[in-house]
Motif scaffolding. Structure first.
Motif, PDB file in Angstrom:
ATOM      1  N   ASN A 186       7.074   5.334 -14.129  1.00  0.00           N
ATOM      2  CA  ASN A 186       7.602   4.006 -13.824  1.00  0.00           C
ATOM      3  C   ASN A 186       6.571   3.197 -13.038  1.00  0.00           C
ATOM      4  O   ASN A 186       5.677   3.741 -12.401  1.00  0.00           O
ATOM      5  CB  ASN A 186       8.884   4.132 -12.986  1.00  0.00           C
ATOM      6  N   PHE A 187       6.749   1.902 -13.051  1.00  0.00           N
ATOM      7  CA  PHE A 187       5.853   0.995 -12.339  1.00  0.00           C
ATOM      8  C   PHE A 187       6.534   0.447 -11.099  1.00  0.00           C
ATOM      9  O   PHE A 187       7.709   0.096 -11.114  1.00  0.00           O
ATOM     10  CB  PHE A 187       5.459  -0.172 -13.245  1.00  0.00           C
ATOM     11  N   VAL A 188       5.784   0.394  -9.999  1.00  0.00           N
ATOM     12  CA  VAL A 188       6.247  -0.310  -8.802  1.00  0.00           C
ATOM     13  C   VAL A 188       5.100  -1.185  -8.324  1.00  0.00           C
ATOM     14  O   VAL A 188       3.952  -0.744  -8.264  1.00  0.00           O
ATOM     15  CB  VAL A 188       6.703   0.657  -7.689  1.00  0.00           C
ATOM     16  N   ARG A 189       5.405  -2.426  -8.032  1.00  0.00           N
ATOM     17  CA  ARG A 189       4.348  -3.348  -7.622  1.00  0.00           C
ATOM     18  C   ARG A 189       3.923  -3.056  -6.186  1.00  0.00           C
ATOM     19  O   ARG A 189       4.742  -2.994  -5.270  1.00  0.00           O
ATOM     20  CB  ARG A 189       4.831  -4.795  -7.740  1.00  0.00           C
ATOM     21  N   MET A 190       2.625  -2.842  -6.021  1.00  0.00           N
ATOM     22  CA  MET A 190       2.075  -2.600  -4.695  1.00  0.00           C
ATOM     23  C   MET A 190       0.633  -3.089  -4.666  1.00  0.00           C
ATOM     24  O   MET A 190      -0.159  -2.768  -5.551  1.00  0.00           O
ATOM     25  CB  MET A 190       2.111  -1.121  -4.322  1.00  0.00           C
ATOM     26  N   ASP A 191       0.299  -3.845  -3.638  1.00  0.00           N
ATOM     27  CA  ASP A 191      -1.076  -4.252  -3.393  1.00  0.00           C
ATOM     28  C   ASP A 191      -1.532  -3.496  -2.149  1.00  0.00           C
ATOM     29  O   ASP A 191      -1.063  -3.779  -1.046  1.00  0.00           O
ATOM     30  CB  ASP A 191      -1.152  -5.759  -3.172  1.00  0.00           C
ATOM     31  N   VAL A 192      -2.427  -2.513  -2.313  1.00  0.00           N
ATOM     32  CA  VAL A 192      -2.803  -1.680  -1.172  1.00  0.00           C
ATOM     33  C   VAL A 192      -3.589  -2.455  -0.122  1.00  0.00           C
ATOM     34  O   VAL A 192      -3.809  -1.948   0.986  1.00  0.00           O
ATOM     35  CB  VAL A 192      -3.597  -0.434  -1.618  1.00  0.00           C
ATOM     36  N   LYS A 193      -3.998  -3.678  -0.437  1.00  0.00           N
ATOM     37  CA  LYS A 193      -4.665  -4.523   0.553  1.00  0.00           C
ATOM     38  C   LYS A 193      -3.663  -5.185   1.499  1.00  0.00           C
ATOM     39  O   LYS A 193      -4.064  -5.800   2.489  1.00  0.00           O
ATOM     40  CB  LYS A 193      -5.484  -5.612  -0.146  1.00  0.00           C
ATOM     41  N   ASN A 194      -2.379  -5.056   1.179  1.00  0.00           N
ATOM     42  CA  ASN A 194      -1.341  -5.780   1.910  1.00  0.00           C
ATOM     43  C   ASN A 194      -0.304  -4.794   2.440  1.00  0.00           C
ATOM     44  O   ASN A 194       0.430  -4.184   1.674  1.00  0.00           O
ATOM     45  CB  ASN A 194      -0.684  -6.799   0.968  1.00  0.00           C
ATOM     46  N   LYS A 195      -0.234  -4.641   3.770  1.00  0.00           N
ATOM     47  CA  LYS A 195       0.670  -3.653   4.364  1.00  0.00           C
ATOM     48  C   LYS A 195       2.135  -3.956   4.063  1.00  0.00           C
ATOM     49  O   LYS A 195       2.936  -3.047   3.862  1.00  0.00           O
ATOM     50  CB  LYS A 195       0.435  -3.561   5.879  1.00  0.00           C
ATOM     51  N   ALA A 196       2.482  -5.227   4.026  1.00  0.00           N
ATOM     52  CA  ALA A 196       3.873  -5.592   3.719  1.00  0.00           C
ATOM     53  C   ALA A 196       4.229  -5.172   2.299  1.00  0.00           C
ATOM     54  O   ALA A 196       5.346  -4.699   2.038  1.00  0.00           O
ATOM     55  CB  ALA A 196       4.068  -7.091   3.908  1.00  0.00           C
ATOM     56  N   SER A 197       3.283  -5.332   1.376  1.00  0.00           N
ATOM     57  CA  SER A 197       3.511  -4.922  -0.001  1.00  0.00           C
ATOM     58  C   SER A 197       3.711  -3.410  -0.101  1.00  0.00           C
ATOM     59  O   SER A 197       4.559  -2.928  -0.862  1.00  0.00           O
ATOM     60  CB  SER A 197       2.324  -5.348  -0.877  1.00  0.00           C
TER      61      SER A 197
END
Length: 257
Positions: A58-69
């Motif tokens: 499955n896919f989950v949106r995450m930007d590892v540059k962004n702690k909130a994400s």
């Protein structure tokens, strides 16, 4: 007897899961029945890579540059699954240049992409792993966190040179893993790192002369293929590794001997 049967009950999150090495990790864990979440920014890249793949990926949106994400992604998965059991930190981004030309800005980009977001994801996932019976964190490092590169294999090509920030950040990943293995042991959470050796991407493999030089450095006289990481990732994600923690396992064909 299926030594890895417990994978069937695990929820596993992999950052950088649609990349060269990450995709194979996802596939083997799904093959053994794990519920795998690929954490990334691009649903399109996820679809392209896993469209024809079977298994619960499955896919989950995450930007590892962004702690909130990062926090939002973990909370979303836990809300859906009521558990998180395994985190595999595999995402990487960086900046490279000749050893005498690497700028301070590019140095910091490499450190951000090589170690800082590993810390952020670990901090975000700890509350959820504490609720797992046998939580696991696997941090993908590199043999260049153990030894420095032999720059002669790059044959003077500056665009291929392995930069100082890469190996330095990967050495930090190894130490970070040991530190949190020590701290999280009381919560029955295992933390280990895996250091791949020469696993060039498909694009790099087109340079046959460079690949030949890589092969000569390896004691097994070949480059690593993504499938060569299946066994160690499967082991460290399962209860078969419950007494293994704080270790850096090098998968390099004997390069660092």
């Amino acid at each position: 007897m299926n030594l890895f049967k417990d994978i069937e009950s695990r929820v596993i999150i992999i950052t950088g899961g649609y990349g060269h090495l990450g995709a194979t990790m996802c596939e083997v864990l799904a093959d053994y029945g794990g519920k795998v979440y690929v954490a990334g920014r691009s649903k399109e890249k996820f679809d392209d890579r896993f469209n024809a793949v079977s298994g619960d990926i499955n896919f989950v949106r995450m930007d590892v540059k962004n702690k909130a994400s990062i926090t939002t992604a973990f909370e979303s998965i836990y809300k859906t699954e009521k558990q998180i059991d395994v985190l595999i930190n595999n995402a990487h981004f960086g900046a490279t240049d000749h050893p005498e030309k690497l700028s301070a800005e590019d140095w910091r980009i490499g450190m951000e992409g090589g170690i800082n977001h590993y810390f952020d994801t670990i901090m975000a996932v700890i509350p959820f792993l504490k609720k797992s019976e046998n939580g696991k964190i696997i941090n993908i490092a590199s043999m260049y966190g153990v030894v420095v590169p032999d720059l002669s294999i790059y044959d003077g090509r500056e665009e291929l040179l392995n930069p100082a920030n890469y190996g330095t950040s990967k050495a930090a990943v190894i130490h970070l893993s040991k530190y949190y293995a020590m701290y999280l042991a009381k919560y029955n959470i295992n933390v280990n790192s895996v250091s791949p050796g020469p696993f060039p991407s498909e694009a790099v493999q087109k340079d046959s002369a460079f690949i030949k030089r890589l092969e000569e450095k390896s004691k097994l006289k070949r480059i690593g293929m993504p499938k060569d990481l299946k066994g160690i990732v499967l082991l460290l994600s399962s209860n078969a590794s419950n007494y293994i923690t704080g270790q850096n396992i090098v998968v390099d064909g004997g390069w660092t001997l």
